[in-house]
Design a protein around this motif. Structure first.
Motif, PDB file in Angstrom:
ATOM      1  N   PHE A 282       0.846  -1.189   0.000  1.00 22.76           N
ATOM      2  CA  PHE A 282       0.000   0.000   0.000  1.00 22.76           C
ATOM      3  C   PHE A 282       0.888   1.248   0.000  1.00 22.76           C
ATOM      4  N   ASN A 283       0.843   1.996  -1.092  1.00 21.04           N
ATOM      5  CA  ASN A 283       1.641   3.231  -1.186  1.00 21.04           C
ATOM      6  C   ASN A 283       0.843   4.312  -1.904  1.00 21.04           C
ATOM      7  N   LEU A 284      -0.397   4.486  -1.463  1.00 24.95           N
ATOM      8  CA  LEU A 284      -1.328   5.387  -2.147  1.00 24.95           C
ATOM      9  C   LEU A 284      -1.419   6.751  -1.481  1.00 24.95           C
ATOM     10  N   GLY A 285      -0.425   7.086  -0.694  1.00 24.59           N
ATOM     11  CA  GLY A 285      -0.489   8.364  -0.010  1.00 24.59           C
ATOM     12  C   GLY A 285      -1.173   8.238   1.328  1.00 24.59           C
ATOM     13  N   HIS A 286      -1.784   9.336   1.772  1.00 25.73           N
ATOM     14  CA  HIS A 286      -2.379   9.363   3.114  1.00 25.73           C
ATOM     15  C   HIS A 286      -3.719  10.052   3.063  1.00 25.73           C
ATOM     16  N   TYR A 287      -4.581   9.703   4.003  1.00 25.39           N
ATOM     17  CA  TYR A 287      -5.943  10.219   3.964  1.00 25.39           C
ATOM     18  C   TYR A 287      -6.055  11.668   4.400  1.00 25.39           C
ATOM     19  N   PHE A 288      -5.065  12.197   5.138  1.00 25.61           N
ATOM     20  CA  PHE A 288      -5.075  13.612   5.484  1.00 25.61           C
ATOM     21  C   PHE A 288      -4.055  14.358   4.624  1.00 25.61           C
ATOM     22  N   PRO A 289      -4.462  15.392   3.923  1.00 30.70           N
ATOM     23  CA  PRO A 289      -3.491  16.188   3.150  1.00 30.70           C
ATOM     24  C   PRO A 289      -2.484  16.865   4.076  1.00 30.70           C
ATOM     25  N   ASN A 290      -1.325  17.203   3.521  1.00 32.18           N
ATOM     26  CA  ASN A 290      -0.321  17.934   4.295  1.00 32.18           C
ATOM     27  C   ASN A 290      -0.923  19.217   4.848  1.00 32.18           C
ATOM     28  N   GLY A 291      -0.573  19.498   6.085  1.00 29.52           N
ATOM     29  CA  GLY A 291      -1.067  20.718   6.707  1.00 29.52           C
ATOM     30  C   GLY A 291      -2.314  20.525   7.545  1.00 29.52           C
ATOM     31  N   THR A 292      -2.927  19.313   7.481  1.00 30.73           N
ATOM     32  CA  THR A 292      -4.107  19.055   8.300  1.00 30.73           C
ATOM     33  C   THR A 292      -3.727  19.109   9.775  1.00 30.73           C
ATOM     34  N   THR A 293      -4.568  19.736  10.570  1.00 28.78           N
ATOM     35  CA  THR A 293      -4.243  19.919  11.991  1.00 28.78           C
ATOM     36  C   THR A 293      -5.094  19.094  12.936  1.00 28.78           C
ATOM     37  N   SER A 294      -6.142  18.414  12.422  1.00 29.96           N
ATOM     38  CA  SER A 294      -6.981  17.618  13.316  1.00 29.96           C
ATOM     39  C   SER A 294      -7.482  16.377  12.596  1.00 29.96           C
ATOM     40  N   ALA A 295      -7.611  15.283  13.364  1.00 28.52           N
ATOM     41  CA  ALA A 295      -8.131  14.030  12.814  1.00 28.52           C
ATOM     42  C   ALA A 295      -9.649  14.115  12.781  1.00 28.52           C
ATOM     43  N   ASN A 296     -10.177  14.485  11.633  1.00 28.86           N
ATOM     44  CA  ASN A 296     -11.618  14.655  11.487  1.00 28.86           C
ATOM     45  C   ASN A 296     -12.021  14.172  10.099  1.00 28.86           C
ATOM     46  N   ILE A 297     -13.142  13.486  10.011  1.00 22.44           N
ATOM     47  CA  ILE A 297     -13.563  12.929   8.731  1.00 22.44           C
ATOM     48  C   ILE A 297     -13.760  14.009   7.672  1.00 22.44           C
ATOM     49  N   SER A 298     -14.043  15.220   8.102  1.00 23.03           N
ATOM     50  CA  SER A 298     -14.233  16.308   7.140  1.00 23.03           C
ATOM     51  C   SER A 298     -12.949  16.716   6.449  1.00 23.03           C
ATOM     52  N   ASN A 299     -11.799  16.310   7.008  1.00 24.04           N
ATOM     53  CA  ASN A 299     -10.510  16.688   6.441  1.00 24.04           C
ATOM     54  C   ASN A 299      -9.917  15.637   5.504  1.00 24.04           C
ATOM     55  N   VAL A 300     -10.630  14.551   5.294  1.00 19.93           N
ATOM     56  CA  VAL A 300     -10.073  13.445   4.506  1.00 19.93           C
ATOM     57  C   VAL A 300     -10.021  13.812   3.026  1.00 19.93           C
TER      58      VAL A 300
END
Length: 577
Positions: A345-363
């Motif tokens: 698995f090397n598809l990146g990450h679910y939070f873009p760079n710069g995200t400050t909180s773990a929230n589904i709205s930031n995915v």
């Protein structure tokens, strides 16, 4: 070791004793069973046998500790969410101490299993001489199971605490574990020295050989007996013991016999993906599994019919009101991020760079799309999603409602692949909703393991072509292809490229398949030890949350708990501790 036990009612509650004989208790000690009148029948022996099986899911064994408190940490299956215990962190760094609180749970419960088997075997010798022909046949089946179970408990004592495995013919003269075949009658009989590694393995194999004779031809058909070991469980365990001691000729004989005559078969991928979650139990692939059921009365002890293990590895899910992570139970550990990469698995990450909180709205929505496509097209090993739950793609049931899996609770590093475990958790509710008594059977030995042990044995005995075929059989099932037919995903050689990016697994299909197929099933630590790749694995994983991994050659053996060193004057500590 503290094997000087009186047989209390607590110990026998596991066996469901209902006898009301007047002389059932010792009048001089009402808390002890009277050995003058018990056991006296096949029924009594069956009660003792139930206790011997039940100990397998005591707190220190598969009730909680084996896996999340031990092998998952040593082989870096897990990283740590909860940071509240120095012991927890040190074990994850391969730096366990003799005072470690978790090892102090595992050691005595394994010895309790040995003691219960020894008590049962003594009972067999008491009842057998006067038994009828019919009863004698039943008693011999009980004896066979008791010997298997004693070997089972010794397997963990030997693999966890022996000074080394036997590697390239060396190490047999190092320290193994004490060999105990009777219940101690006084304190002095508990002061037992360690046998050698070879003697410990010989003891395991000898018990299994006796069990093989006693259980020859036996299969269990009654629903109430499904959990009992049969002839193929014994043969499979023997085969594994021979591989682990590098007795390749005997290993080949037993593995070939299972492959060709047991009528066992790999289940389909659709069955496989859910058979660790309380579904598809005792299927065609299973050789021996620990039978667990929901138990709303007890949790975390051998009185329970379930296991608390799922409580520790339970997923995090998305809050329906805030969009942030919520723990579904204790939620102490999660799959190490390096494991996600090992599946390809090397598809990146679910939070873009710069995200400050773990929230589904930031995915990142494109991440979700790419993940779903990769799963459908199988460009990532499908076993990743058998073993793990992917945040914001997978879901779980909470109070009857599906909730998305979240970034793992308490993980402040938002760029970390903080997935959740899927094997051995309840998919239809949270662990706390079933009172920390998960009913998912532990598939302790299954045909995929036999196939890969067979492949390894064939490689060691000069048949690389057939070895490659058995490795490919396991891989084909994982990708949904017919097991016995050449497929597009077949490895072309024993050094073909795998999904793994690291030097340990990327060009070694046998090692990769054992790692990927059994991820989260308590097997990898033993492979790390017998292949002596602990330093290479540490170099790949590098660190856990809590500190850098520090692997020394002595870390293949765990420290004897300090309580045992204190209690047994003849017990010697492992080197390095």
């Amino acid at each position: 070791m503290k094997l000087f036990f009186k047989l209390s009612f607590l110990a026998f509650l596991v066996a469901g004793i209902v006898s009301c004989k007047e002389d059932f208790v010792d009048v001089n000690n009402p808390t002890a069973i009277s050995t003058a009148s018990y056991p006296a029948s096949v029924s009594d022996l069956e009660q003792l046998l139930t206790g011997a099986y039940g100990t397998q899911h005591a707190v220190g064994i598969f009730g909680r500790a084996i896996g999340p408190y031990s092998t998952y940490l040593w082989d870096h299956t897990t990283d740590l969410s909860w940071q509240g215990s120095p012991n927890w962190i040190q074990m994850g760094q391969n730096n366990a101490l003799p005072s470690d609180a978790f090892l102090v749970q595992i050691w005595p419960d394994l010895w309790r299993g040995v003691q219960r088997c020894n008590t049962l075997l003594a009972g067999v010798e008491r009842v057998l001489p006067t038994a009828s022909t019919t009863d004698a046949a039943s008693i011999n089946l009980i004896k066979g199971q008791a010997l298997f179970l004693r070997a089972w408990y010794y397997f963990y004592l030997t693999t966890f605490w022996s000074e080394t495995f036997i590697v390239n013919g060396a190490g047999g003269d190092k320290m193994g574990v004490p060999i105990v075949t009777t219940v101690a009658n006084n304190l002095s009989e508990t002061q037992i020295s360690r046998s050698t590694v070879k003697q410990s393995w010989d003891f395991i194999i000898n018990d299994l050989k006796q069990a093989e004779t006693l259980l020859n031809g036996k299969t269990w058909t009654a629903v109430a007996d499904k959990h009992k070991v049969d002839q193929w469980g014994v043969k499979g365990f023997l085969a594994k013991a021979y591989v682990f001691t590098e007795d390749w000729n005997n290993a080949k004989t037993y593995l070939s016999n299972i492959v060709t005559t047991s009528n066992k078969s790999l289940v389909s991928f659709d069955v496989y993906k859910n058979m660790f979650n309380g579904q598809n139990e005792f299927n065609s692939e299973s050789l021996f599994e620990l039978n667990l059921n929901v138990d709303m009365t007890y949790s975390g002890s051998d009185l329970s019919m379930g296991s608390m293990m799922g409580t520790l590895i339970a997923p995090s899910y998305v809050s329906p009101t805030t969009g942030t992570p919520i723990a579904s139970a204790w939620t102490n550990v999660f799959p190490h991020a390096k494991n996600i990469a090992r599946f390809g698995f090397n598809l990146g990450h679910y939070f873009p760079n710069g995200t400050t909180s773990a929230n589904i709205s930031n995915v990142d929505k494109s991440y979700i799309t790419k993940s779903i496509t990769a799963r459908a097209n199988k460009t990532v090993d499908p076993r990743l999603w058998v073993a793990c739950l992917q945040p914001y793609v997978d879901s779980m049931v909470v109070a009857g409602v599906k909730r998305p899996i979240s970034h793992y609770l308490d993980i402040t590093e938002l760029d970390m692949e903080a997935w959740s475990f899927r094997k051995y958790i309840n998919l239809n509710g949270t662990e706390l909703e079933i009172n920390r008594a998960n009913p998912s059977n532990i598939l302790w030995l299954r045909l995929a393991d036999i196939y890969l042990l067979y492949a390894e044995t064939l490689m060691k005995t000069g048949d690389n072509a057939t070895a490659l075929e058995y490795i490919n059989k396991v891989k084909r099932r994982a990708y949904g292809y017919p097991v016995n037919t050449v497929s597009p995903v077949d490895y072309k050689s024993l050094t073909d490229q795998t999904m793994a990016p690291d030097n340990v697994l990327k060009s070694d299909p046998l090692k990769y398949e054992r790692w990927a197929e059994f991820f989260g099933e308590f097997n990898w630590w033993f492979d790390v030890c017998r292949w002596k790749i602990g330093d290479k694995e540490a170099a790949y994983y590098q660190k856990i949350r809590g500190g850098a991994i520090q692997f020394d050659p002595t870390d293949y053996a765990q420290p004897i708990p300090i309580n045992e060193i204190t209690a047994n004057v003849n017990m010697k500590q492992n080197p390095g501790y």
